[in-house]
Design a protein around this motif. Structure first.
Motif, PDB file in Angstrom:
ATOM      1  N   TRP A  34       0.821  -1.209   0.000  1.00 20.90           N
ATOM      2  CA  TRP A  34       0.000   0.000   0.000  1.00 20.90           C
ATOM      3  C   TRP A  34       0.856   1.262   0.000  1.00 20.90           C
ATOM      4  O   TRP A  34       0.460   2.272  -0.599  1.00 20.90           O
ATOM      5  N   ILE A  35       2.019   1.230   0.627  1.00 17.14           N
ATOM      6  CA  ILE A  35       2.913   2.387   0.561  1.00 17.14           C
ATOM      7  C   ILE A  35       3.396   2.592  -0.878  1.00 17.14           C
ATOM      8  O   ILE A  35       3.425   3.721  -1.393  1.00 17.14           O
ATOM      9  N   THR A  36       3.759   1.504  -1.545  1.00 17.80           N
ATOM     10  CA  THR A  36       4.204   1.600  -2.937  1.00 17.80           C
ATOM     11  C   THR A  36       3.088   2.108  -3.842  1.00 17.80           C
ATOM     12  O   THR A  36       3.287   3.020  -4.659  1.00 17.80           O
ATOM     13  N   ALA A  37       1.896   1.524  -3.706  1.00 20.00           N
ATOM     14  CA  ALA A  37       0.773   1.918  -4.562  1.00 20.00           C
ATOM     15  C   ALA A  37       0.387   3.380  -4.336  1.00 20.00           C
ATOM     16  O   ALA A  37       0.147   4.130  -5.297  1.00 20.00           O
ATOM     17  N   LEU A  98       8.966   9.114  -1.468  1.00 21.39           N
ATOM     18  CA  LEU A  98       8.872   8.247  -2.640  1.00 21.39           C
ATOM     19  C   LEU A  98       8.182   8.953  -3.800  1.00 21.39           C
ATOM     20  O   LEU A  98       8.538   8.741  -4.968  1.00 21.39           O
ATOM     21  N   VAL A  99       7.207   9.796  -3.509  1.00 22.27           N
ATOM     22  CA  VAL A  99       6.552  10.580  -4.567  1.00 22.27           C
ATOM     23  C   VAL A  99       7.561  11.495  -5.246  1.00 22.27           C
ATOM     24  O   VAL A  99       7.620  11.596  -6.481  1.00 22.27           O
ATOM     25  N   ALA A 155       8.965   3.403 -12.569  1.00 21.83           N
ATOM     26  CA  ALA A 155       8.752   4.088 -11.296  1.00 21.83           C
ATOM     27  C   ALA A 155       8.219   3.126 -10.238  1.00 21.83           C
ATOM     28  O   ALA A 155       8.604   3.213  -9.063  1.00 21.83           O
ATOM     29  N   THR A 156       7.354   2.203 -10.622  1.00 22.50           N
ATOM     30  CA  THR A 156       6.793   1.254  -9.653  1.00 22.50           C
ATOM     31  C   THR A 156       7.855   0.307  -9.122  1.00 22.50           C
ATOM     32  O   THR A 156       7.959   0.077  -7.908  1.00 22.50           O
ATOM     33  N   VAL A 157       8.649  -0.264 -10.015  1.00 24.54           N
ATOM     34  CA  VAL A 157       9.706  -1.174  -9.577  1.00 24.54           C
ATOM     35  C   VAL A 157      10.711  -0.440  -8.696  1.00 24.54           C
ATOM     36  O   VAL A 157      11.174  -0.967  -7.663  1.00 24.54           O
ATOM     37  N   SER A 158      11.059   0.792  -9.081  1.00 20.75           N
ATOM     38  CA  SER A 158      11.987   1.581  -8.274  1.00 20.75           C
ATOM     39  C   SER A 158      11.399   1.881  -6.897  1.00 20.75           C
ATOM     40  O   SER A 158      12.110   1.817  -5.881  1.00 20.75           O
ATOM     41  N   THR A 159      10.106   2.162  -6.844  1.00 19.28           N
ATOM     42  CA  THR A 159       9.465   2.479  -5.568  1.00 19.28           C
ATOM     43  C   THR A 159       9.382   1.255  -4.661  1.00 19.28           C
ATOM     44  O   THR A 159       9.521   1.364  -3.441  1.00 19.28           O
ATOM     45  N   VAL A 160       9.160   0.081  -5.245  1.00 22.26           N
ATOM     46  CA  VAL A 160       9.158  -1.152  -4.444  1.00 22.26           C
ATOM     47  C   VAL A 160      10.489  -1.302  -3.719  1.00 22.26           C
ATOM     48  O   VAL A 160      10.539  -1.664  -2.529  1.00 22.26           O
ATOM     49  N   ALA A 161      11.575  -0.992  -4.414  1.00 26.19           N
ATOM     50  CA  ALA A 161      12.897  -1.114  -3.788  1.00 26.19           C
ATOM     51  C   ALA A 161      13.120  -0.014  -2.750  1.00 26.19           C
ATOM     52  O   ALA A 161      13.627  -0.280  -1.651  1.00 26.19           O
ATOM     53  N   LEU A 196      10.740 -11.773  -1.054  1.00 29.17           N
ATOM     54  CA  LEU A 196       9.400 -11.207  -1.216  1.00 29.17           C
ATOM     55  C   LEU A 196       9.452  -9.839  -1.885  1.00 29.17           C
ATOM     56  O   LEU A 196       8.575  -9.506  -2.692  1.00 29.17           O
ATOM     57  N   CYS A 197      10.463  -9.039  -1.568  1.00 29.03           N
ATOM     58  CA  CYS A 197      10.616  -7.739  -2.234  1.00 29.03           C
ATOM     59  C   CYS A 197      10.819  -7.907  -3.740  1.00 29.03           C
ATOM     60  O   CYS A 197      10.221  -7.198  -4.555  1.00 29.03           O
ATOM     61  N   VAL A 198      11.677  -8.861  -4.091  1.00 31.77           N
ATOM     62  CA  VAL A 198      11.928  -9.123  -5.511  1.00 31.77           C
ATOM     63  C   VAL A 198      10.654  -9.607  -6.202  1.00 31.77           C
ATOM     64  O   VAL A 198      10.322  -9.167  -7.309  1.00 31.77           O
ATOM     65  N   LEU A 199       9.922 -10.510  -5.546  1.00 28.88           N
ATOM     66  CA  LEU A 199       8.682 -11.022  -6.133  1.00 28.88           C
ATOM     67  C   LEU A 199       7.658  -9.909  -6.312  1.00 28.88           C
ATOM     68  O   LEU A 199       6.943  -9.862  -7.327  1.00 28.88           O
ATOM     69  N   LEU A 200       7.564  -8.997  -5.337  1.00 27.00           N
ATOM     70  CA  LEU A 200       6.642  -7.878  -5.470  1.00 27.00           C
ATOM     71  C   LEU A 200       6.989  -7.020  -6.676  1.00 27.00           C
ATOM     72  O   LEU A 200       6.106  -6.585  -7.428  1.00 27.00           O
TER      73      LEU A 200
END
Length: 285
Positions: A34-37, A98-99, A155-161, A196-200
Motif C-alpha cells: 500500500w505504501i508503494t501503490a 517516494l513521490v 517508477a513502480t519497480v523503483s518504488t518497491v525497492a 518477497l521484495c523481488v517477487l513484489l
C-alpha cells in the motif's frame, strides 16, 4: 537437519520460520504494497500536470526537469531527514519522499510520450472540431500510452525497492523485517523478506505490462502485420526468376500501404515505447 531445528541452527532456508512468522510476513507485505501503490498513484497525479505545464510553456521545461532530477539525486536518508519536521515519524513521511523520487521518471516519460504524437494526428483532430481538452484525452494520451506506461513500470519497480528504506522510521514494509534481521543476522528472515521484495517488483511489473497490452492493442496488431509483411516478402523473393514482379511487390508492400492506423497509432506506439526507457536512462543510473 530437521525442519523444527532450522531456527536454532539459523539456516538461510527454514520452513519453520515461514510457519511461525506467517502473519508477520503478511502484515509487512501488505504495508509494503500500500505504501508503494499510494506513492506511485500520487506521483502520477503530480507528474501529469507538471508534464503538461512543461509542454505548454517550453520555458518551464528545463526548470521542471532540472528540479525533478535534483530531487532524485538526494540520498534517501537526507530526504527523510528534511521531511521529518513536516510529517514526523509517519507513513506520510515515506510516501512523500517516494513521490518526489518518482517524479523524474514519470514527468520525463509523459513528456516523451506526448512529444511522440505525430503532428498530422493533432491537425486531423483539430480539423474535425476537437477542442484542446478532447484532443488531449482522446487522441494524444492514447498515442502516448506506451511511453507513459513504460515510465510507470520503471517508477513502480523503483518504488518497491525504495520503500524498504522507510524502515529507518518503522514504515518500510518488508524493509522493517530486513533491518531487524540484519542486527541479529537472522538469516531466514533476511532471505525471506528480500525474496518477497523481488517477487513484489516482478509481479508489479508484469501486472502493469498486462494493463499496457490491454490499453494499447494497436501495438500487437502492428507486430502481427509486420510479421505478415516479412513472410509475404520472403515468399515473394523465394519465388524464383519467374516471379520477379511478385518479389518487387512484396518488398514494397509494407512502406507503401496507406492508412492512418498504420502511419499514426501503430508508428507512434513504437516510438513511444522506445522513448520511455531512453527518457529515464539518466535518472535510473
Amino acid at each position: 537437519m530437521p525442519a523444527q531445528g532450522c531456527l536454532a541452527a539459523n539456516d538461510w532456508i527454514c520452513g519453520e520460520y515461514l510457519r511461525s512468522r506467517g502473519q508477520e510476513l503478511i502484515d509487512a507485505t501488505v504495508q509494503h504494497v500500500w505504501i508503494t501503490a499510494a506513492s506511485v498513484a500520487i506521483g502520477l497525479l503530480v507528474a501529469f500536470p507538471l508534464a503538461l505545464l512543461a509542454r505548454a510553456r517550453p520555458s518551464f521545461a528545463a526548470p521542471v526537469l532540472g528540479l525533478t532530477t535534483l530531487l532524485y539525486t538526494i540520498p534517501s536518508l537526507a530526504m527523510f531527514s528534511l521531511l521529518l519536521p513536516l510529517f514526523g515519524l509517519s507513513a506520510a513521511l515515506v510516501i512523500t519522499g517516494l513521490v518526489l523520487y518518482s517524479l523524474t521518471i514519470l514527468v520525463r516519460n509523459i513528456m516523451a510520450g506526448l512529444a511522440a504524437v505525430p503532428e498530422e494526428a493533432r491537425e486531423a483532430a483539430l480539423g474535425m472540431g476537437y477542442g484542446r481538452v478532447r484532443l488531449l484525452w482522446e487522441v494524444e494520451l492514447p498515442l502516448a500510452l506506451p511511453a507513459l506506461m513504460a515510465g510507470l513500470r520503471i517508477a513502480t519497480v523503483s518504488t518497491v525497492a525504495l520503500t524498504t528504506v522507510g524502515s529507518i522510521v518503522g514504515r518500510g514494509g518488508l524493509g522493517n523485517l530486513i533491518a531487524d534481521a540484519l542486527q541479529s543476522f537472522f538469516k531466514a528472515q533476511v532471505l525471506t523478506a528480500s525474496v518477497l521484495c523481488v517477487l513484489l517488483a516482478v509481479l508489479a511489473d508484469l501486472l502493469l505490462l498486462g494493463v499496457q497490452r490491454l490499453l494499447t492493442p494497436w501495438t500487437r496488431i502492428r507486430g502481427t502485420r509486420d510479421i505478415r509483411d516479412v513472410r509475404d516478402t520472403s515468399t515473394s523473393h523465394g519465388g524464383g526468376p519467374g516471379q520477379g514482379g511478385g518479389s518487387g511487390g512484396g518488398a514494397s508492400d509494407g512502406p507503401s500501404r496507406p492508412g492512418s492506423a498504420r502511419t499514426g497509432t501503430a508508428r507512434v506506439g513504437s516510438v513511444g515505447a522506445t522513448a520511455g526507457p531512453a527518457g529515464v536512462t539518466k535518472a535510473g543510473g
